[in-house]
Design a protein around this motif. Sequence first.
Motif, mmCIF file in Angstrom:
data_model
loop_
_atom_site.group_PDB
_atom_site.id
_atom_site.type_symbol
_atom_site.label_atom_id
_atom_site.label_comp_id
_atom_site.label_asym_id
_atom_site.label_seq_id
_atom_site.Cartn_x
_atom_site.Cartn_y
_atom_site.Cartn_z
ATOM 1 N N ASN A 165 23.415 -62.813 -28.833
ATOM 2 C CA ASN A 165 24.602 -63.207 -28.078
ATOM 3 C C ASN A 165 24.669 -64.709 -27.779
ATOM 4 O O ASN A 165 25.464 -65.143 -26.952
ATOM 5 N N GLY A 166 23.851 -65.479 -28.473
ATOM 6 C CA GLY A 166 23.894 -66.927 -28.338
ATOM 7 C C GLY A 166 23.489 -67.431 -26.969
ATOM 8 O O GLY A 166 23.953 -68.483 -26.516
ATOM 9 N N LEU A 167 22.605 -66.690 -26.287
ATOM 10 C CA LEU A 167 22.135 -67.066 -24.957
ATOM 11 C C LEU A 167 20.742 -67.680 -25.059
ATOM 12 O O LEU A 167 19.976 -67.356 -25.969
ATOM 13 N N GLN A 168 20.415 -68.527 -24.085
ATOM 14 C CA GLN A 168 19.060 -69.093 -24.040
ATOM 15 C C GLN A 168 18.087 -68.175 -23.305
ATOM 16 O O GLN A 168 16.874 -68.274 -23.489
ATOM 17 N N ASN A 169 18.610 -67.270 -22.487
ATOM 18 C CA ASN A 169 17.750 -66.366 -21.724
ATOM 19 C C ASN A 169 18.620 -65.268 -21.130
ATOM 20 O O ASN A 169 19.850 -65.321 -21.206
ATOM 21 N N CYS A 170 17.982 -64.279 -20.547
ATOM 22 C CA CYS A 170 18.678 -63.231 -19.814
ATOM 23 C C CYS A 170 17.989 -63.014 -18.475
ATOM 24 O O CYS A 170 16.790 -63.273 -18.333
ATOM 25 N N LEU A 171 18.754 -62.530 -17.526
ATOM 26 C CA LEU A 171 18.218 -62.160 -16.229
ATOM 27 C C LEU A 171 18.093 -60.647 -16.165
ATOM 28 O O LEU A 171 19.011 -59.918 -16.575
ATOM 29 N N LEU A 172 16.954 -60.180 -15.672
ATOM 30 C CA LEU A 172 16.671 -58.756 -15.598
ATOM 31 C C LEU A 172 17.027 -58.212 -14.229
ATOM 32 O O LEU A 172 16.891 -58.906 -13.222
ATOM 33 N N ILE A 173 17.470 -56.966 -14.188
ATOM 34 C CA ILE A 173 17.782 -56.324 -12.914
ATOM 35 C C ILE A 173 16.928 -55.067 -12.771
ATOM 36 O O ILE A 173 16.474 -54.484 -13.758
ATOM 37 N N ASN A 174 16.681 -54.685 -11.518
ATOM 38 C CA ASN A 174 15.865 -53.489 -11.288
ATOM 39 C C ASN A 174 16.744 -52.261 -11.099
ATOM 40 O O ASN A 174 17.980 -52.336 -11.195
ATOM 41 N N THR A 175 16.118 -51.150 -10.864
ATOM 42 C CA THR A 175 16.850 -49.891 -10.753
ATOM 43 C C THR A 175 17.737 -49.833 -9.513
ATOM 44 O O THR A 175 18.601 -48.969 -9.407
ATOM 45 N N SER A 176 17.527 -50.768 -8.586
ATOM 46 C CA SER A 176 18.402 -50.873 -7.416
ATOM 47 C C SER A 176 19.540 -51.862 -7.655
ATOM 48 O O SER A 176 20.258 -52.228 -6.723
ATOM 49 N N LYS A 177 19.652 -52.330 -8.906
ATOM 50 C CA LYS A 177 20.712 -53.266 -9.329
ATOM 51 C C LYS A 177 20.590 -54.640 -8.666
ATOM 52 O O LYS A 177 21.591 -55.336 -8.480
ATOM 53 N N GLN A 178 19.365 -55.037 -8.333
ATOM 54 C CA GLN A 178 19.105 -56.379 -7.823
ATOM 55 C C GLN A 178 18.566 -57.252 -8.958
ATOM 56 O O GLN A 178 17.822 -56.772 -9.826
ATOM 57 N N VAL A 179 18.916 -58.521 -8.966
ATOM 58 C CA VAL A 179 18.414 -59.443 -9.985
ATOM 59 C C VAL A 179 16.955 -59.763 -9.668
ATOM 60 O O VAL A 179 16.622 -60.149 -8.543
ATOM 61 N N VAL A 180 16.089 -59.608 -10.664
ATOM 62 C CA VAL A 180 14.642 -59.679 -10.425
ATOM 63 C C VAL A 180 14.019 -60.973 -10.942
ATOM 64 O O VAL A 180 13.276 -61.657 -10.235
ATOM 65 N N GLU A 181 14.313 -61.322 -12.198
ATOM 66 C CA GLU A 181 13.647 -62.450 -12.848
ATOM 67 C C GLU A 181 14.323 -62.724 -14.175
ATOM 68 O O GLU A 181 15.254 -62.007 -14.570
ATOM 69 N N ALA A 182 13.855 -63.743 -14.887
ATOM 70 C CA ALA A 182 14.292 -63.999 -16.255
ATOM 71 C C ALA A 182 13.342 -63.309 -17.220
ATOM 72 O O ALA A 182 12.331 -62.724 -16.817
ATOM 73 N N LEU A 183 13.653 -63.383 -18.502
ATOM 74 C CA LEU A 183 12.800 -62.743 -19.506
ATOM 75 C C LEU A 183 11.413 -63.361 -19.544
ATOM 76 O O LEU A 183 10.434 -62.683 -19.855
ATOM 77 N N ASN A 184 11.309 -64.646 -19.225
ATOM 78 C CA ASN A 184 10.030 -65.346 -19.367
ATOM 79 C C ASN A 184 9.642 -66.136 -18.130
ATOM 80 O O ASN A 184 8.921 -67.134 -18.228
ATOM 81 N N GLY A 185 10.134 -65.724 -16.970
ATOM 82 C CA GLY A 185 9.752 -66.459 -15.774
ATOM 83 C C GLY A 185 10.458 -65.952 -14.534
ATOM 84 O O GLY A 185 11.329 -65.087 -14.600
ATOM 85 N N ASN A 186 10.064 -66.517 -13.404
ATOM 86 C CA ASN A 186 10.661 -66.141 -12.128
ATOM 87 C C ASN A 186 11.966 -66.884 -11.900
ATOM 88 O O ASN A 186 12.194 -67.959 -12.452
ATOM 89 N N LEU A 187 12.810 -66.319 -11.053
ATOM 90 C CA LEU A 187 14.131 -66.872 -10.780
ATOM 91 C C LEU A 187 14.199 -67.437 -9.363
ATOM 92 O O LEU A 187 13.714 -66.813 -8.414
ATOM 93 N N PHE A 188 14.815 -68.615 -9.237
ATOM 94 C CA PHE A 188 15.115 -69.215 -7.939
ATOM 95 C C PHE A 188 16.605 -69.518 -7.879
ATOM 96 O O PHE A 188 17.203 -69.943 -8.875
ATOM 97 N N LEU A 189 17.182 -69.308 -6.710
ATOM 98 C CA LEU A 189 18.613 -69.543 -6.473
ATOM 99 C C LEU A 189 18.757 -70.525 -5.316
ATOM 100 O O LEU A 189 18.106 -70.368 -4.287
ATOM 101 N N VAL A 190 19.596 -71.534 -5.496
ATOM 102 C CA VAL A 190 19.840 -72.528 -4.455
ATOM 103 C C VAL A 190 21.270 -72.386 -3.954
ATOM 104 O O VAL A 190 22.224 -72.396 -4.748
#
Length: 281
Positions: A165-190
């Motif tokens: 899909n021409g993306l550099q990465n994807c964000l993974l979600i858990n079974t509670s539909k919360q965003v958890v992390e990227a495919l290759n690392g942790n996620l931070f939001l500012v």
Amino acid sequence: MININGTLSDNSKLITINNRGFSYGDALFETVKASHGKLLFWEDHYFRLMASMRILRMDIPMSFTMEFLENEIQKTLEANSLIKETARVKLQVYRQEGGLYAPKNNQVDYVISCKPLDTDFYVLQEGAYEVDLFKDYYVSPDLLSTLKTNNKALNVVGSIYAQENGLQNCLLINTSKQVVEALNGNLFLVKGKTIKTPPLSDGCLKGVMRKQLIDLVKSLPDFELEKASISPFELQKADELFITNVITGIQPITKYRKKIFNSDVAKLLLQKLQVKIRLSS
């Protein structure tokens, strides 16, 4: 050259088809960045590995001290003429052969490999970096998801989805539909003066670079750190999103769907990270 249980060998010496890491994913690994012979954040890597081995009920050999494993890594770097370079080191620990799902014993073997990296320091990559949610499969919000095991089918399929899909990465979600992390690392939001990252209870990897960034943010008087669940709805309201791992350092996300992000806080944190590394040398 690779290091199998302390013996240096070329890549022609392979593990057997009965290896439990290969057969059942019954293995852990640490990816360590080595810079001119110094293992960055080695103590954090070591203690994460020991904690993970206990969780998987692997027997920890008496010889597995921090000094012993560091020396084995150094031997491997030297054998590959990388002791004065910057390299990616992979330390894999797997339960010894025998048994089916139930192992015959809980003793372990290990293998160490390494390869060169292009850059000596953490450099902020400012090119286009677009992500989207990967929703075909979900992360389970439990303790096993926080470990760095060989069970990475979700990350592999997600990476293929990103490529298609021409993306550099994807964000993974858990079974509670919360965003958890990227495919290759942790996620931070500012958002404003708040820097947020998902808690381990949501199922994100217990990342070594995640720990460094959490410590850094706590030392900054102008920002507040929050370990809290991130909903997909919050992503488009954020000022910045960035991904962390020990090889890249900090990777700013420039685009999620129609939202474009800046990278001001990521730049600030990267500068602080560089200072921390220099002071620890």
